[in-house]
Design an enzyme around this catalytic site. Structure first.
Site, PDB file in Angstrom:
ATOM      1  N   GLY A   1      16.019  -5.869  10.233  1.00 55.54           N
ATOM      2  CA  GLY A   1      14.931  -5.791  11.298  1.00 55.54           C
ATOM      3  C   GLY A   1      15.098  -7.178  12.124  1.00 55.54           C
TER       4      GLY A   1
ATOM      5  N   GLU B   1      11.340 -13.185   9.480  1.00 64.18           N
ATOM      6  CA  GLU B   1      11.074 -11.718   9.229  1.00 64.18           C
ATOM      7  C   GLU B   1      10.458 -11.044  10.601  1.00 64.18           C
ATOM      8  OE1 GLU B   1      11.586  -8.973   8.047  1.00 64.18           O
ATOM      9  OE2 GLU B   1      10.313  -9.001   6.076  1.00 64.18           O
TER      10      GLU B   1
ATOM     11  N   ASP C   1       3.653  -6.004   7.024  1.00 63.20           N
ATOM     12  CA  ASP C   1       2.996  -4.847   6.891  1.00 63.20           C
ATOM     13  C   ASP C   1       1.886  -5.004   5.720  1.00 63.20           C
ATOM     14  OD1 ASP C   1       2.067  -2.604   7.660  1.00 63.20           O
ATOM     15  OD2 ASP C   1       3.546  -1.259   6.448  1.00 63.20           O
TER      16      ASP C   1
ATOM     17  N   LYS D   1       0.822  -6.924  11.120  1.00 63.87           N
ATOM     18  CA  LYS D   1      -0.217  -5.629  11.168  1.00 63.87           C
ATOM     19  C   LYS D   1      -1.278  -6.005   9.936  1.00 63.87           C
ATOM     20  CE  LYS D   1       2.743  -1.874  11.992  1.00 63.87           C
ATOM     21  NZ  LYS D   1       3.275  -0.694  11.127  1.00 63.87           N
TER      22      LYS D   1
ATOM     23  N   PHE E   1       3.033   2.570  13.930  1.00 62.36           N
ATOM     24  CA  PHE E   1       4.659   2.139  13.838  1.00 62.36           C
ATOM     25  C   PHE E   1       5.114   1.778  15.175  1.00 62.36           C
ATOM     26  CE2 PHE E   1       8.954   2.926  12.188  1.00 62.36           C
ATOM     27  CZ  PHE E   1       8.618   2.429  11.085  1.00 62.36           C
TER      28      PHE E   1
END
Ligand code: IMP
Length: 183
Positions: free
Chosen positions: A43, A98, A102, A130, A151
């Protein structure tokens, strides 16, 4: 806009502006330190590519692949290293790059594992966070944006392997998830 996208949460111009600003801060903070940027696959690939071009210093990159969403292990805090670093980080100034934090479990494990290799310093860059989902405290030195508990995909982030190439950070239409618990 792609048909599966419900809304754009963070447009690409805003992402670029923020990544440029954070690249500037990193440039100030790491002068003469030849930092090693550790990109967490997959990611963070896109943000790494942009971020490193906003860092006006000699720096190096390396990659690590660890299990996260989709493997069923991230919420247990047991994280598997699927691909380890090529570089020896002992005595190096390491900056983990990163995409999103989460629960914090992945990074908390990773941080412990990298600290055991005795880097000169270890800090975290995360494009998104988040905070409402956090299960372990994690100090993020360079943070792009806080996002709500939705999401998100795009700019490197995926859902089931897709949507990484969207230039903006987006929220998908609910029907895309077909009741798999992501929303
Ligand atoms: P954590 O261990 O719960 O902090 O998980 C972090 C990882 O979960 C990230 O590196 C992503 O791969 C994945 N993840 C968490 N939230 C999202 C999201 O909204 N979109 C895409 N991937 C996510």
């Amino acid at each position: 806009m792609m048909p599966d996208v419900e809304k754009i949460l963070i447009p690409s111009e805003e992402i670029q502006q923020k990544v440029r600003e954070l690249g500037g801060r990193i440039t100030e903070d790491y002068r003469d330190k030849n930092p090693l940027l550790v990109c967490i696959l997959r990611g963070a690939v896109i943000v790494l590519g942009d971020l490193m071009r906003y860092i006006d210093l000699p720096c190096e990159i390396d990659f690590m692949d660890i299990s996260s969403y989709g493997t069923g292990t991230s919420s247990s805090g047991v994280v598997r290293i699927l691909k380890d670093l090529e570089e020896n980080i002992t005595g190096r100034h390491v900056l983990i790059v990163e995409d999103i934090i989460d629960t914090g479990l992945t990074l908390s494990y990773l941080k412990r594992s990298l600290l055991a290799r005795n880097p000169a310093s270890l800090e975290i860059f995360a494009l998104l966070s988040k905070p409402s989902r956090r299960r372990v405290e994690i100090e993020v030195k360079y943070l792009g944006f806080e996002v709500p508990d939705e999401f998100v995909v795009g700019y490197g982030l995926d859902y089931a392997g897709a949507y990484r190439n969207l230039p903006d950070i987006c929220v998908l239409k609910p029907e895309v998830f077909q009741g798999d618990g992501k929303r």
